[in-house]
Motif scaffolding. Structure first.
Motif, PDB file in Angstrom:
ATOM      1  N   GLN A 196       0.860  -1.179   0.000  1.00 22.67           N
ATOM      2  CA  GLN A 196       0.000   0.000   0.000  1.00 22.67           C
ATOM      3  C   GLN A 196       0.896   1.228   0.000  1.00 22.67           C
ATOM      4  O   GLN A 196       1.853   1.312   0.783  1.00 22.67           O
ATOM      5  N   TRP A 197       0.588   2.168  -0.891  1.00 19.14           N
ATOM      6  CA  TRP A 197       1.372   3.386  -1.057  1.00 19.14           C
ATOM      7  C   TRP A 197       0.493   4.611  -0.916  1.00 19.14           C
ATOM      8  O   TRP A 197      -0.713   4.559  -1.162  1.00 19.14           O
ATOM      9  N   GLN A 198       1.133   5.727  -0.638  1.00 20.43           N
ATOM     10  CA  GLN A 198       0.537   7.026  -0.899  1.00 20.43           C
ATOM     11  C   GLN A 198       1.463   7.679  -1.919  1.00 20.43           C
ATOM     12  O   GLN A 198       2.684   7.778  -1.686  1.00 20.43           O
ATOM     13  N   LEU A 199       0.899   8.049  -3.052  1.00 25.33           N
ATOM     14  CA  LEU A 199       1.675   8.686  -4.121  1.00 25.33           C
ATOM     15  C   LEU A 199       1.502  10.196  -4.020  1.00 25.33           C
ATOM     16  O   LEU A 199       0.383  10.679  -3.838  1.00 25.33           O
ATOM     17  N   THR A 200       2.600  10.913  -4.160  1.00 28.12           N
ATOM     18  CA  THR A 200       2.535  12.370  -4.149  1.00 28.12           C
ATOM     19  C   THR A 200       3.392  12.921  -5.269  1.00 28.12           C
ATOM     20  O   THR A 200       4.268  12.240  -5.800  1.00 28.12           O
ATOM     21  N   GLY A 201       3.126  14.153  -5.606  1.00 36.63           N
ATOM     22  CA  GLY A 201       3.895  14.827  -6.627  1.00 36.63           C
ATOM     23  C   GLY A 201       3.111  15.989  -7.199  1.00 36.63           C
ATOM     24  O   GLY A 201       2.108  16.422  -6.628  1.00 36.63           O
ATOM     25  N   THR A 202       3.561  16.457  -8.342  1.00 32.56           N
ATOM     26  CA  THR A 202       2.906  17.549  -9.051  1.00 32.56           C
ATOM     27  C   THR A 202       2.599  17.061 -10.454  1.00 32.56           C
ATOM     28  O   THR A 202       3.494  16.580 -11.157  1.00 32.56           O
ATOM     29  N   SER A 203       1.343  17.180 -10.853  1.00 33.50           N
ATOM     30  CA  SER A 203       0.962  16.709 -12.185  1.00 33.50           C
ATOM     31  C   SER A 203       1.560  17.603 -13.254  1.00 33.50           C
ATOM     32  O   SER A 203       2.017  18.721 -12.983  1.00 33.50           O
ATOM     33  N   SER A 204       1.533  17.119 -14.475  1.00 27.89           N
ATOM     34  CA  SER A 204       2.062  17.900 -15.602  1.00 27.89           C
ATOM     35  C   SER A 204       1.253  19.176 -15.820  1.00 27.89           C
ATOM     36  O   SER A 204       1.725  20.100 -16.474  1.00 27.89           O
ATOM     37  N   THR A 205       0.053  19.254 -15.233  1.00 29.42           N
ATOM     38  CA  THR A 205      -0.769  20.467 -15.320  1.00 29.42           C
ATOM     39  C   THR A 205      -0.530  21.401 -14.137  1.00 29.42           C
ATOM     40  O   THR A 205      -1.151  22.450 -14.045  1.00 29.42           O
ATOM     41  N   GLY A 206       0.373  21.005 -13.217  1.00 30.31           N
ATOM     42  CA  GLY A 206       0.715  21.855 -12.088  1.00 30.31           C
ATOM     43  C   GLY A 206      -0.084  21.607 -10.823  1.00 30.31           C
ATOM     44  O   GLY A 206       0.119  22.289  -9.822  1.00 30.31           O
ATOM     45  N   LYS A 207      -0.986  20.625 -10.836  1.00 29.92           N
ATOM     46  CA  LYS A 207      -1.799  20.340  -9.649  1.00 29.92           C
ATOM     47  C   LYS A 207      -1.083  19.372  -8.718  1.00 29.92           C
ATOM     48  O   LYS A 207      -0.344  18.489  -9.169  1.00 29.92           O
ATOM     49  N   HIS A 208      -1.332  19.548  -7.423  1.00 30.39           N
ATOM     50  CA  HIS A 208      -0.782  18.645  -6.414  1.00 30.39           C
ATOM     51  C   HIS A 208      -1.460  17.278  -6.532  1.00 30.39           C
ATOM     52  O   HIS A 208      -2.669  17.182  -6.688  1.00 30.39           O
ATOM     53  N   VAL A 209      -0.668  16.241  -6.469  1.00 31.95           N
ATOM     54  CA  VAL A 209      -1.164  14.866  -6.525  1.00 31.95           C
ATOM     55  C   VAL A 209      -0.932  14.220  -5.161  1.00 31.95           C
ATOM     56  O   VAL A 209       0.177  14.278  -4.621  1.00 31.95           O
ATOM     57  N   CYS A 210      -1.974  13.608  -4.617  1.00 29.18           N
ATOM     58  CA  CYS A 210      -1.865  12.822  -3.391  1.00 29.18           C
ATOM     59  C   CYS A 210      -2.950  11.755  -3.481  1.00 29.18           C
ATOM     60  O   CYS A 210      -4.133  12.050  -3.285  1.00 29.18           O
ATOM     61  N   VAL A 211      -2.547  10.548  -3.844  1.00 26.98           N
ATOM     62  CA  VAL A 211      -3.511   9.464  -4.045  1.00 26.98           C
ATOM     63  C   VAL A 211      -3.022   8.180  -3.383  1.00 26.98           C
ATOM     64  O   VAL A 211      -1.825   7.964  -3.231  1.00 26.98           O
ATOM     65  N   ASP A 212      -3.980   7.356  -3.017  1.00 32.73           N
ATOM     66  CA  ASP A 212      -3.680   6.045  -2.455  1.00 32.73           C
ATOM     67  C   ASP A 212      -3.607   5.021  -3.575  1.00 32.73           C
ATOM     68  O   ASP A 212      -4.359   5.103  -4.547  1.00 32.73           O
ATOM     69  N   LEU A 213      -2.699   4.059  -3.424  1.00 34.41           N
ATOM     70  CA  LEU A 213      -2.515   3.012  -4.415  1.00 34.41           C
ATOM     71  C   LEU A 213      -2.149   1.717  -3.695  1.00 34.41           C
ATOM     72  O   LEU A 213      -1.424   1.742  -2.700  1.00 34.41           O
ATOM     73  N   ALA A 214      -2.667   0.615  -4.205  1.00 41.27           N
ATOM     74  CA  ALA A 214      -2.279  -0.703  -3.697  1.00 41.27           C
ATOM     75  C   ALA A 214      -1.803  -1.535  -4.884  1.00 41.27           C
ATOM     76  O   ALA A 214      -2.426  -1.531  -5.950  1.00 41.27           O
ATOM     77  N   ASP A 215      -0.670  -2.217  -4.706  1.00 44.06           N
ATOM     78  CA  ASP A 215      -0.112  -3.095  -5.733  1.00 44.06           C
ATOM     79  C   ASP A 215      -0.192  -4.537  -5.260  1.00 44.06           C
ATOM     80  O   ASP A 215       0.143  -4.840  -4.115  1.00 44.06           O
ATOM     81  N   TYR A 216      -0.608  -5.400  -6.175  1.00 46.42           N
ATOM     82  CA  TYR A 216      -0.565  -6.847  -5.969  1.00 46.42           C
ATOM     83  C   TYR A 216       0.335  -7.384  -7.072  1.00 46.42           C
ATOM     84  O   TYR A 216       0.036  -7.231  -8.261  1.00 46.42           O
ATOM     85  N   LYS A 272       1.573  -7.420 -12.424  1.00 41.71           N
ATOM     86  CA  LYS A 272       1.503  -6.298 -11.481  1.00 41.71           C
ATOM     87  C   LYS A 272       0.142  -5.650 -11.658  1.00 41.71           C
ATOM     88  O   LYS A 272      -0.176  -5.128 -12.726  1.00 41.71           O
ATOM     89  N   HIS A 273      -0.652  -5.724 -10.594  1.00 38.71           N
ATOM     90  CA  HIS A 273      -1.976  -5.105 -10.584  1.00 38.71           C
ATOM     91  C   HIS A 273      -1.933  -3.934  -9.625  1.00 38.71           C
ATOM     92  O   HIS A 273      -1.643  -4.110  -8.438  1.00 38.71           O
ATOM     93  N   SER A 274      -2.210  -2.745 -10.141  1.00 30.71           N
ATOM     94  CA  SER A 274      -2.189  -1.527  -9.334  1.00 30.71           C
ATOM     95  C   SER A 274      -3.606  -0.974  -9.243  1.00 30.71           C
ATOM     96  O   SER A 274      -4.253  -0.732 -10.266  1.00 30.71           O
ATOM     97  N   TYR A 275      -4.056  -0.777  -8.009  1.00 29.37           N
ATOM     98  CA  TYR A 275      -5.400  -0.271  -7.737  1.00 29.37           C
ATOM     99  C   TYR A 275      -5.261   1.120  -7.144  1.00 29.37           C
ATOM    100  O   TYR A 275      -4.695   1.291  -6.070  1.00 29.37           O
ATOM    101  N   VAL A 276      -5.744   2.108  -7.869  1.00 28.67           N
ATOM    102  CA  VAL A 276      -5.545   3.499  -7.507  1.00 28.67           C
ATOM    103  C   VAL A 276      -6.879   4.136  -7.126  1.00 28.67           C
ATOM    104  O   VAL A 276      -7.941   3.719  -7.617  1.00 28.67           O
ATOM    105  N   ASP A 277      -6.818   5.135  -6.268  1.00 27.50           N
ATOM    106  CA  ASP A 277      -7.986   5.954  -5.940  1.00 27.50           C
ATOM    107  C   ASP A 277      -8.280   6.819  -7.172  1.00 27.50           C
ATOM    108  O   ASP A 277      -7.671   7.868  -7.362  1.00 27.50           O
ATOM    109  N   GLY A 278      -9.163   6.316  -8.009  1.00 24.91           N
ATOM    110  CA  GLY A 278      -9.433   6.950  -9.296  1.00 24.91           C
ATOM    111  C   GLY A 278     -10.008   8.354  -9.185  1.00 24.91           C
ATOM    112  O   GLY A 278      -9.674   9.238  -9.987  1.00 24.91           O
TER     113      GLY A 278
END
Length: 125
Positions: A80-100, A111-117
């Motif tokens: 389980q991850w929390q992904l952060t960063g800045t999108s190419s459009t300049g918006k802050h990214v903070c989303v949850d992701l789980a990898d199986y 690799k199956h990645s389930y993201v907070d869409g």
């Protein structure tokens, strides 16, 4: 075996943390499947996986992974991850992701990645 899987996880994750699609695909089997479960279908094979990873890094060039939880078995890991960063459009990214991730012969088979869409769409809009 779980030690080998844990070590594979660490080496594989380092490639994602470095945002290096060429190194990422070195850890995949030739017929590997990567499925980002966010509305599109799976991609198959190293070339398609490389393209998908590169596309992710293009959307969030400074993408960072913050480990929440990791479980390792004889031939898999779940993380389980929390992904952060800045999108190419300049918006802050903070989303949850789980990898199986399923492992075969010391390489990533699936690799199956389930993201907070909802959060991802808001950040990339």
């Amino acid at each position: 075996m779980t030690t080998a899987i844990s070590e594979l996880f660490e080496r594989y994750h380092a490639c994602w943390a470095d945002r290096d699609p060429d190194r990422i695909i070195e850890f995949h089997t030739a017929d590997s499947v990567f499925h980002l479960h966010s509305g599109q279908g799976p991609v198959r094979g190293r070339a398609a996986i490389r393209e998908a990873a590169a596309g992710t890094f293009a959307l969030v060039p400074d993408l960072s992974f913050h480990l929440i939880s990791l479980r390792v078995g004889a031939d898999f890991w779940v993380v389980q991850w929390q992904l952060t960063g800045t999108s190419s459009t300049g918006k802050h990214v903070c989303v949850d992701l789980a990898d199986y991730v399923l492992v075969q012969d010391g390489a990533v088979q699936e690799k199956h990645s389930y993201v907070d869409g909802v959060a991802m769409q808001a950040a990339l809009a």
